[in-house]
Write an enzyme that holds these catalytic residues in place. Sequence first.
Site, short mmCIF file in Angstrom:
data_model
loop_
_atom_site.label_atom_id
_atom_site.label_comp_id
_atom_site.label_asym_id
_atom_site.label_seq_id
_atom_site.Cartn_x
_atom_site.Cartn_y
_atom_site.Cartn_z
N GLU A 118 -8.83 5.26 5.92
CA GLU A 118 -7.90 6.37 6.14
C GLU A 118 -6.74 6.31 5.14
O GLU A 118 -6.17 5.26 4.88
CB GLU A 118 -7.35 6.30 7.56
CG GLU A 118 -6.41 7.43 7.92
CD GLU A 118 -5.77 7.28 9.28
OE1 GLU A 118 -5.27 8.28 9.82
OE2 GLU A 118 -5.77 6.15 9.83
N LYS A 195 -8.11 15.49 10.63
CA LYS A 195 -7.94 14.60 11.78
C LYS A 195 -7.64 15.41 13.04
O LYS A 195 -6.65 16.14 13.09
CB LYS A 195 -6.81 13.61 11.47
CG LYS A 195 -6.62 12.49 12.47
CD LYS A 195 -5.61 11.50 11.92
CE LYS A 195 -5.38 10.32 12.84
NZ LYS A 195 -4.47 9.31 12.22
N CYS A 232 -9.68 7.96 12.43
CA CYS A 232 -8.84 6.99 13.12
C CYS A 232 -8.69 7.22 14.62
O CYS A 232 -9.56 6.88 15.40
CB CYS A 232 -7.48 6.92 12.43
SG CYS A 232 -6.56 5.42 12.87
#
Length: 383
Positions: A118, A195, A232
């Site tokens: 990330e 994300k 994540c």
Amino acid sequence: MAGELESLEKLLEKHIPPDELREVWRLLYGKEIRPLDLPSCASQAASKAGFDLQGYGFEAAQEQTRRPRIVRVGLIQNKIQLPTTDPVTEQISALHRRIAEIVEVAAMCGVNIVCFQEAWSMPFAFCTREKLPWTEFAESAEDGMTTKFCQELAKKHNMVIVSPILERDSVHGDTIWNTAVIISNTGAVMGKSRKNHIPRVGDFNESTYYMEGNTGHRVFQTAFGRIAVNICYGRHHPLNWFMYSMNGAEIIFNPSATIGELSESLWPIEARNAAIANHCFTCSINRVGTEHFENEFTSGDGKKAHRDFGHFYGSSYVSAPDGSRSPGLSRVRDGLLVAEMDLNLCRQTSDKWNFKMTGRYEMYADELTKATQPDFKPNIVRE
């Protein structure tokens, strides 16, 4: 101690007798997977460059009507290369050089798809809540310097590249996103995936910089299989994995940046469970090292002001739909994990367990729709 322990695997190998260790691995990691015989030139290059290199193979049963669908995936974890106080462009260039070095070894190992960690082209500075210089690391997903760098790598090595960056969307008011750019093995930008879930946990209060993504659960049909990117914090949300799988993902990457004190006990469980529940491969990548910042910051959780997050513990690994998983990379060193997988295992596992066939999606959808309404009342039966 957190930044000194090389890996769980090496600790177990050191203290468990060899005749018992194989059974320990079976209990911990499921079905035995074979170590890959990687080229000696790759091992030598990794040793010279000072990074961990491991390779494992996941096998499927032979079928009569389908050929094996073999793909090699590479996961790269790394430290930042320069102090966080160095000029922005120098920090980016140094990371580009390091990644190019590791991708070169991935190419020697026959990797078809590689995924970076990330926000790989910068320090994970979101803890500071400072705008400058950190927002200067944000780039265009379509034609920024990091995307152009990855396009050249992809063409050179005939390799699909998943490049998670801090994106600046100039078309929509210079909005900033946490984004993974997917680059075809031809060098073309296939698209991007943002994300979906943004943490607000201690130092990881990332909504100072970007908010929840708006690209949904995109799946990319590459030359080597269907892939998705669950960035994540999304790994903590089972329905996030599920939706990528429902859209056809065979491999779901989870590029991350997470520290030991916060999440290390969760790390080996969540992505592996997602692989089992969704009949797909999952690939978990975490950065390594401790990143220091010039100005102290606080977390809003009662801790004293500090200048670093803590230790990013690496330990990147791959999980298969049958519940088996690879050992993890080092907790303290840069690394490349090569995983050879037969994607036929996805359907074979689905045929065995039937999780999707027996799922009650119409019931879940109906009840979730009700649960999102302001007048929702939980379905609780009382005397």
